[in-house]
Structure formats: C-alpha cells, structure tokens
Design an enzyme around this catalytic site. Structure first.
Site, mmCIF file in Angstrom:
data_model
loop_
_atom_site.group_PDB
_atom_site.id
_atom_site.type_symbol
_atom_site.label_atom_id
_atom_site.label_comp_id
_atom_site.label_asym_id
_atom_site.label_seq_id
_atom_site.Cartn_x
_atom_site.Cartn_y
_atom_site.Cartn_z
ATOM 1 N N GLU A 1 70.057 87.673 33.152
ATOM 2 C CA GLU A 1 68.746 88.190 33.570
ATOM 3 C C GLU A 1 68.063 88.932 32.414
ATOM 4 O O GLU A 1 67.722 90.111 32.501
ATOM 5 C CB GLU A 1 68.885 89.064 34.808
ATOM 6 C CG GLU A 1 69.334 88.279 36.028
ATOM 7 C CD GLU A 1 69.285 89.052 37.330
ATOM 8 O OE1 GLU A 1 69.119 88.408 38.387
ATOM 9 O OE2 GLU A 1 69.393 90.304 37.295
ATOM 10 N N GLU B 1 71.498 82.238 40.530
ATOM 11 C CA GLU B 1 71.735 83.270 41.543
ATOM 12 C C GLU B 1 70.738 83.119 42.685
ATOM 13 O O GLU B 1 69.528 83.072 42.453
ATOM 14 C CB GLU B 1 71.577 84.683 40.968
ATOM 15 C CG GLU B 1 72.623 85.100 39.972
ATOM 16 C CD GLU B 1 72.473 86.561 39.567
ATOM 17 O OE1 GLU B 1 71.918 87.362 40.359
ATOM 18 O OE2 GLU B 1 72.905 86.893 38.447
#
Length: 374
Positions: free
Chosen positions: A169, A271
């Site tokens: 991320e 995710e």
C-alpha cells in the site's frame, strides 16, 4: 396426436432450457474460465496455530487450514514479510514452513514485503529499526539484500515465490522519509532495487506494485503516471479495495477498467474483505460492526459471499483479460488470544475475526467456496 404434441413440446422446452444455460452462466460469471488467481492472505496462520488456533472442515473435523482452502478451490496464498518484528512472526524463518505447506497443497505464493518491522500502509511506512541510520545508498542495498535473502531461501527449499509485492500500500512511497514520493527519484530507486532482486532470484516471478484506495482513479493515474515517468519497473498492478472504505463498486470498476487500459498491465486485487457477522469473538472491538457496511450487502455469511462474488465479477470484466483475480485479506485470522494487532503487545486483540473465511466455530464459511469457484 395430443401425446405426440406433448412430447414434442417437452423436447422443445428442454432444448430451450439447455440452450439458455450457457448464456446464463456467462452472464453470471463472465466469459472464459475461472479467474487465474483465487487467493487468500494467511499471514496470521503460523502465529494462530502456535497459540492454539484450530481450523476445521465443513464437517467439523480438525484440518490444515491450507488444505481446507485448497479443497475449496483457492489456488494462491499471500504472506507478508516484516524485517525484525517484536513477536518474531512474519519473518523469513516463519514464512518458509508455511510456504512449504502451501506448495504441498498445490497453492501458489505471493510474498508481500512491507520493508518494516510492523504494518506498512498509506498512513505509515516506517523503516525497520536496523535500517534507521543508513545512508540512502545503503538503504537501497538493504532493500535489495533483504528481498533477495527471503526469496532465495524460498527458492532453495523448493518453494519459489510466484508473485512478489515490492512494498505494501505504497500510496505515499515507502521507507519514509527517504523513499517518500515527495522525491520520486528516490521512490523509484528503492522500488527498482527490489524489482531487480526479485528477478535475480526468480526471473519468472511477477512483481506487483500495490496501492490502497481501489476506487480512487485520480490517485492511480497520478501514481502510475509518475511510475512511468521515473522508470519504475513492475509487471502487475496491485489494488486494495474494501467496499466500506474505498468508494462504490461502480467507482472501483471504473478505476480498474481505466488503469488496465491506460497502462496495459495485469491487475490483481491483493486485498479485499467483508464481514460475515457483527458479533465479536475475542473481546476486542472489530473494525467493521455495521449490519450493512455497504448498501445491499449485509454482515452475514450470505452477504460476505455475495460481496466477494461481486468483486470477482468486476475483476473478470476488466478489459483485454487483464483482471487476474483477487485475495481476501486475512482469511485465517480468527479470534485466538495473543494473536492481536500489535506485534509488540500480546494483550492486543484482533479486530478482524468477523471478516475471516472461518466462522467462530472454526468452520469454512460459504464465501470460501464462492471464492474458490470464481
């Protein structure tokens, strides 16, 4: 005559029904075969098992969680790697045996490097303590060495990584402040050091660059335009999309379609997740407690399964076959005392057990079979 007409009518109805079935299946599941990636992050598994966590099959029998996932049709797991975490988990030593078990079940492996001693995400990209005082050149070498070391150990035990995330991320870069994308040249140097290390170990492994906020097209255009301008090497674009945080399903679909078309890279949702209940299993309040976190999808086993099916359908519809698949996040993070959020605090709890793929009786939820079949 009437009997003949009745038989003919039945035959025509049967033929019409059979003719309609493929079209209905295509409409429900999209063209082509199953998604190439039907995965689950199981980074919590080793610690859960060490602390007494149990997993069961649909009949309630104790079973290897990885075997249960594989038998449900999943074909990939994701394991995060920290450098020197306080609890000693999610390290090279802990990842190796899980990878061996996974490969024995026919599962492929995505390795997720955080380049930190703890969680790395858009709000925090902290250096490992051992790297704090390094010059930038030595920091870049540390990225290369750490990446190579973990992946080479996997290769030498006969369980090479199939995909590798260089960073987790990384909306704002990595290894702050040095690798912040306030200085894109530095961001590029660190990411390319990781990319090159991956390819030295496993040339066939696909390198993923992973951003959160999967419904934010402006972010993705800005980030990957800069990645192209600064020569950041990668094979796959990775996305986090949590529907209760990251915008509408329509915005998510529009972003995936645009990014695939604009950059011509395969996309994988590394995710996603959704709750199957509003209840709590470990006395630590869960992150998502709404009975309907996203309109039309309730916090029930059926709602969780429906949301994962919808995300899979969106990935399947990405133009030019560039939607590879999806991973549900932390499928095995059930409510086990001691296996909490904070690696430095054994008393911390798990705020995610209501989004696992195993219920509070440790049995597989309907979403597992849905994910395995998409």
């Amino acid at each position: 005559m009437r009997r003949i007409l009745t038989v003919l009518s039945l035959l025509l109805l049967t033929a019409a029904s059979l003719a309609a079935q493929p079209a209905q299946a295509e409409q429900a599941h999209g063209p082509g075969t199953r998604l190439a990636i039907r995965g689950a992050d199981v980074s919590s598994l080793a610690k859960s098992e060490a602390l007494g966590g149990v997993y069961r099959d649909a009949l309630g029998r104790r079973a290897d969680a990885l075997r249960v996932l594989s038998q449900a049709g999943l074909n990939f797991i994701r394991l995060k790697v920290w450098v020197n975490p306080a609890d000693g988990y999610n390290t090279k030593a802990r990842v190796l045996p899980v990878a061996k078990r996974a490969k024995a079940q026919g599962l492929k492996l995505l390795v997720d490097f955080h380049y930190s001693d703890t969680w790395a995400d858009p709000g925090k990209q902290y250096k490992p303590a051992a790297w704090e005082s390094l010059s930038f050149d030595r920091l870049r070498q540390a990225v290369a060495d750490h990446t190579y070391d973990v992946l080479d150990a996997l290769r030498r035990q006969g369980t090479p990584a199939d995909m590798v995330q260089v960073g987790n991320e990384i909306n704002g870069g990595l290894l702050w402040p040095d690798g912040s994308n306030a200085n894109w040249a530095n961001t590029a140097a660190l990411l390319n050091a990781g990319y090159d290390a991956v390819k030295r170990v496993s040339p066939a492994a696909k390198v993923v660059l992973h951003l959160a906020n999967g419904g934010d097209n402006g972010l993705y255009r800005w980030w990957f335009d800069n990645a192209a301008a600064y020569g950041i090497r990668h094979d796959v674009i990775g996305v986090s999309y949590y529907p209760y945080w990251h915008g509408t399903l329509e915005g998510f679909q529009a972003n995936l379609n645009d990014v695939a078309t604009r950059y011509g890279k395969p996309i994988v949702v590394v995710e996603t997740g959704y709750p199957f209940t509003t209840a709590d299993d470990d006395g630590w309040e869960n992150l998502i407690v709404s009975p309907e976190p996203y309109p039309g999808y309730r916090s029930t086993p059926q709602g969780q399964a429906a949301m994962l099916a919808k995300v899979a359908d969106i990935v399947r519809q990405v133009p030019n076959g560039l939607g590879l698949g999806l991973f549900t996040w932390e499928a095995t993070w059930t409510g086990v005392p001691g296996n909490g959020w904070d690696p430095a605090d054994p008393s911390s709890g798990n705020a995610w057990e209501n989004q696992a793929l195993f219920d509070f009786a440790d049995r597989p939820l309907p979403a597992m079979a849905v994910l395995g079949g998409v």
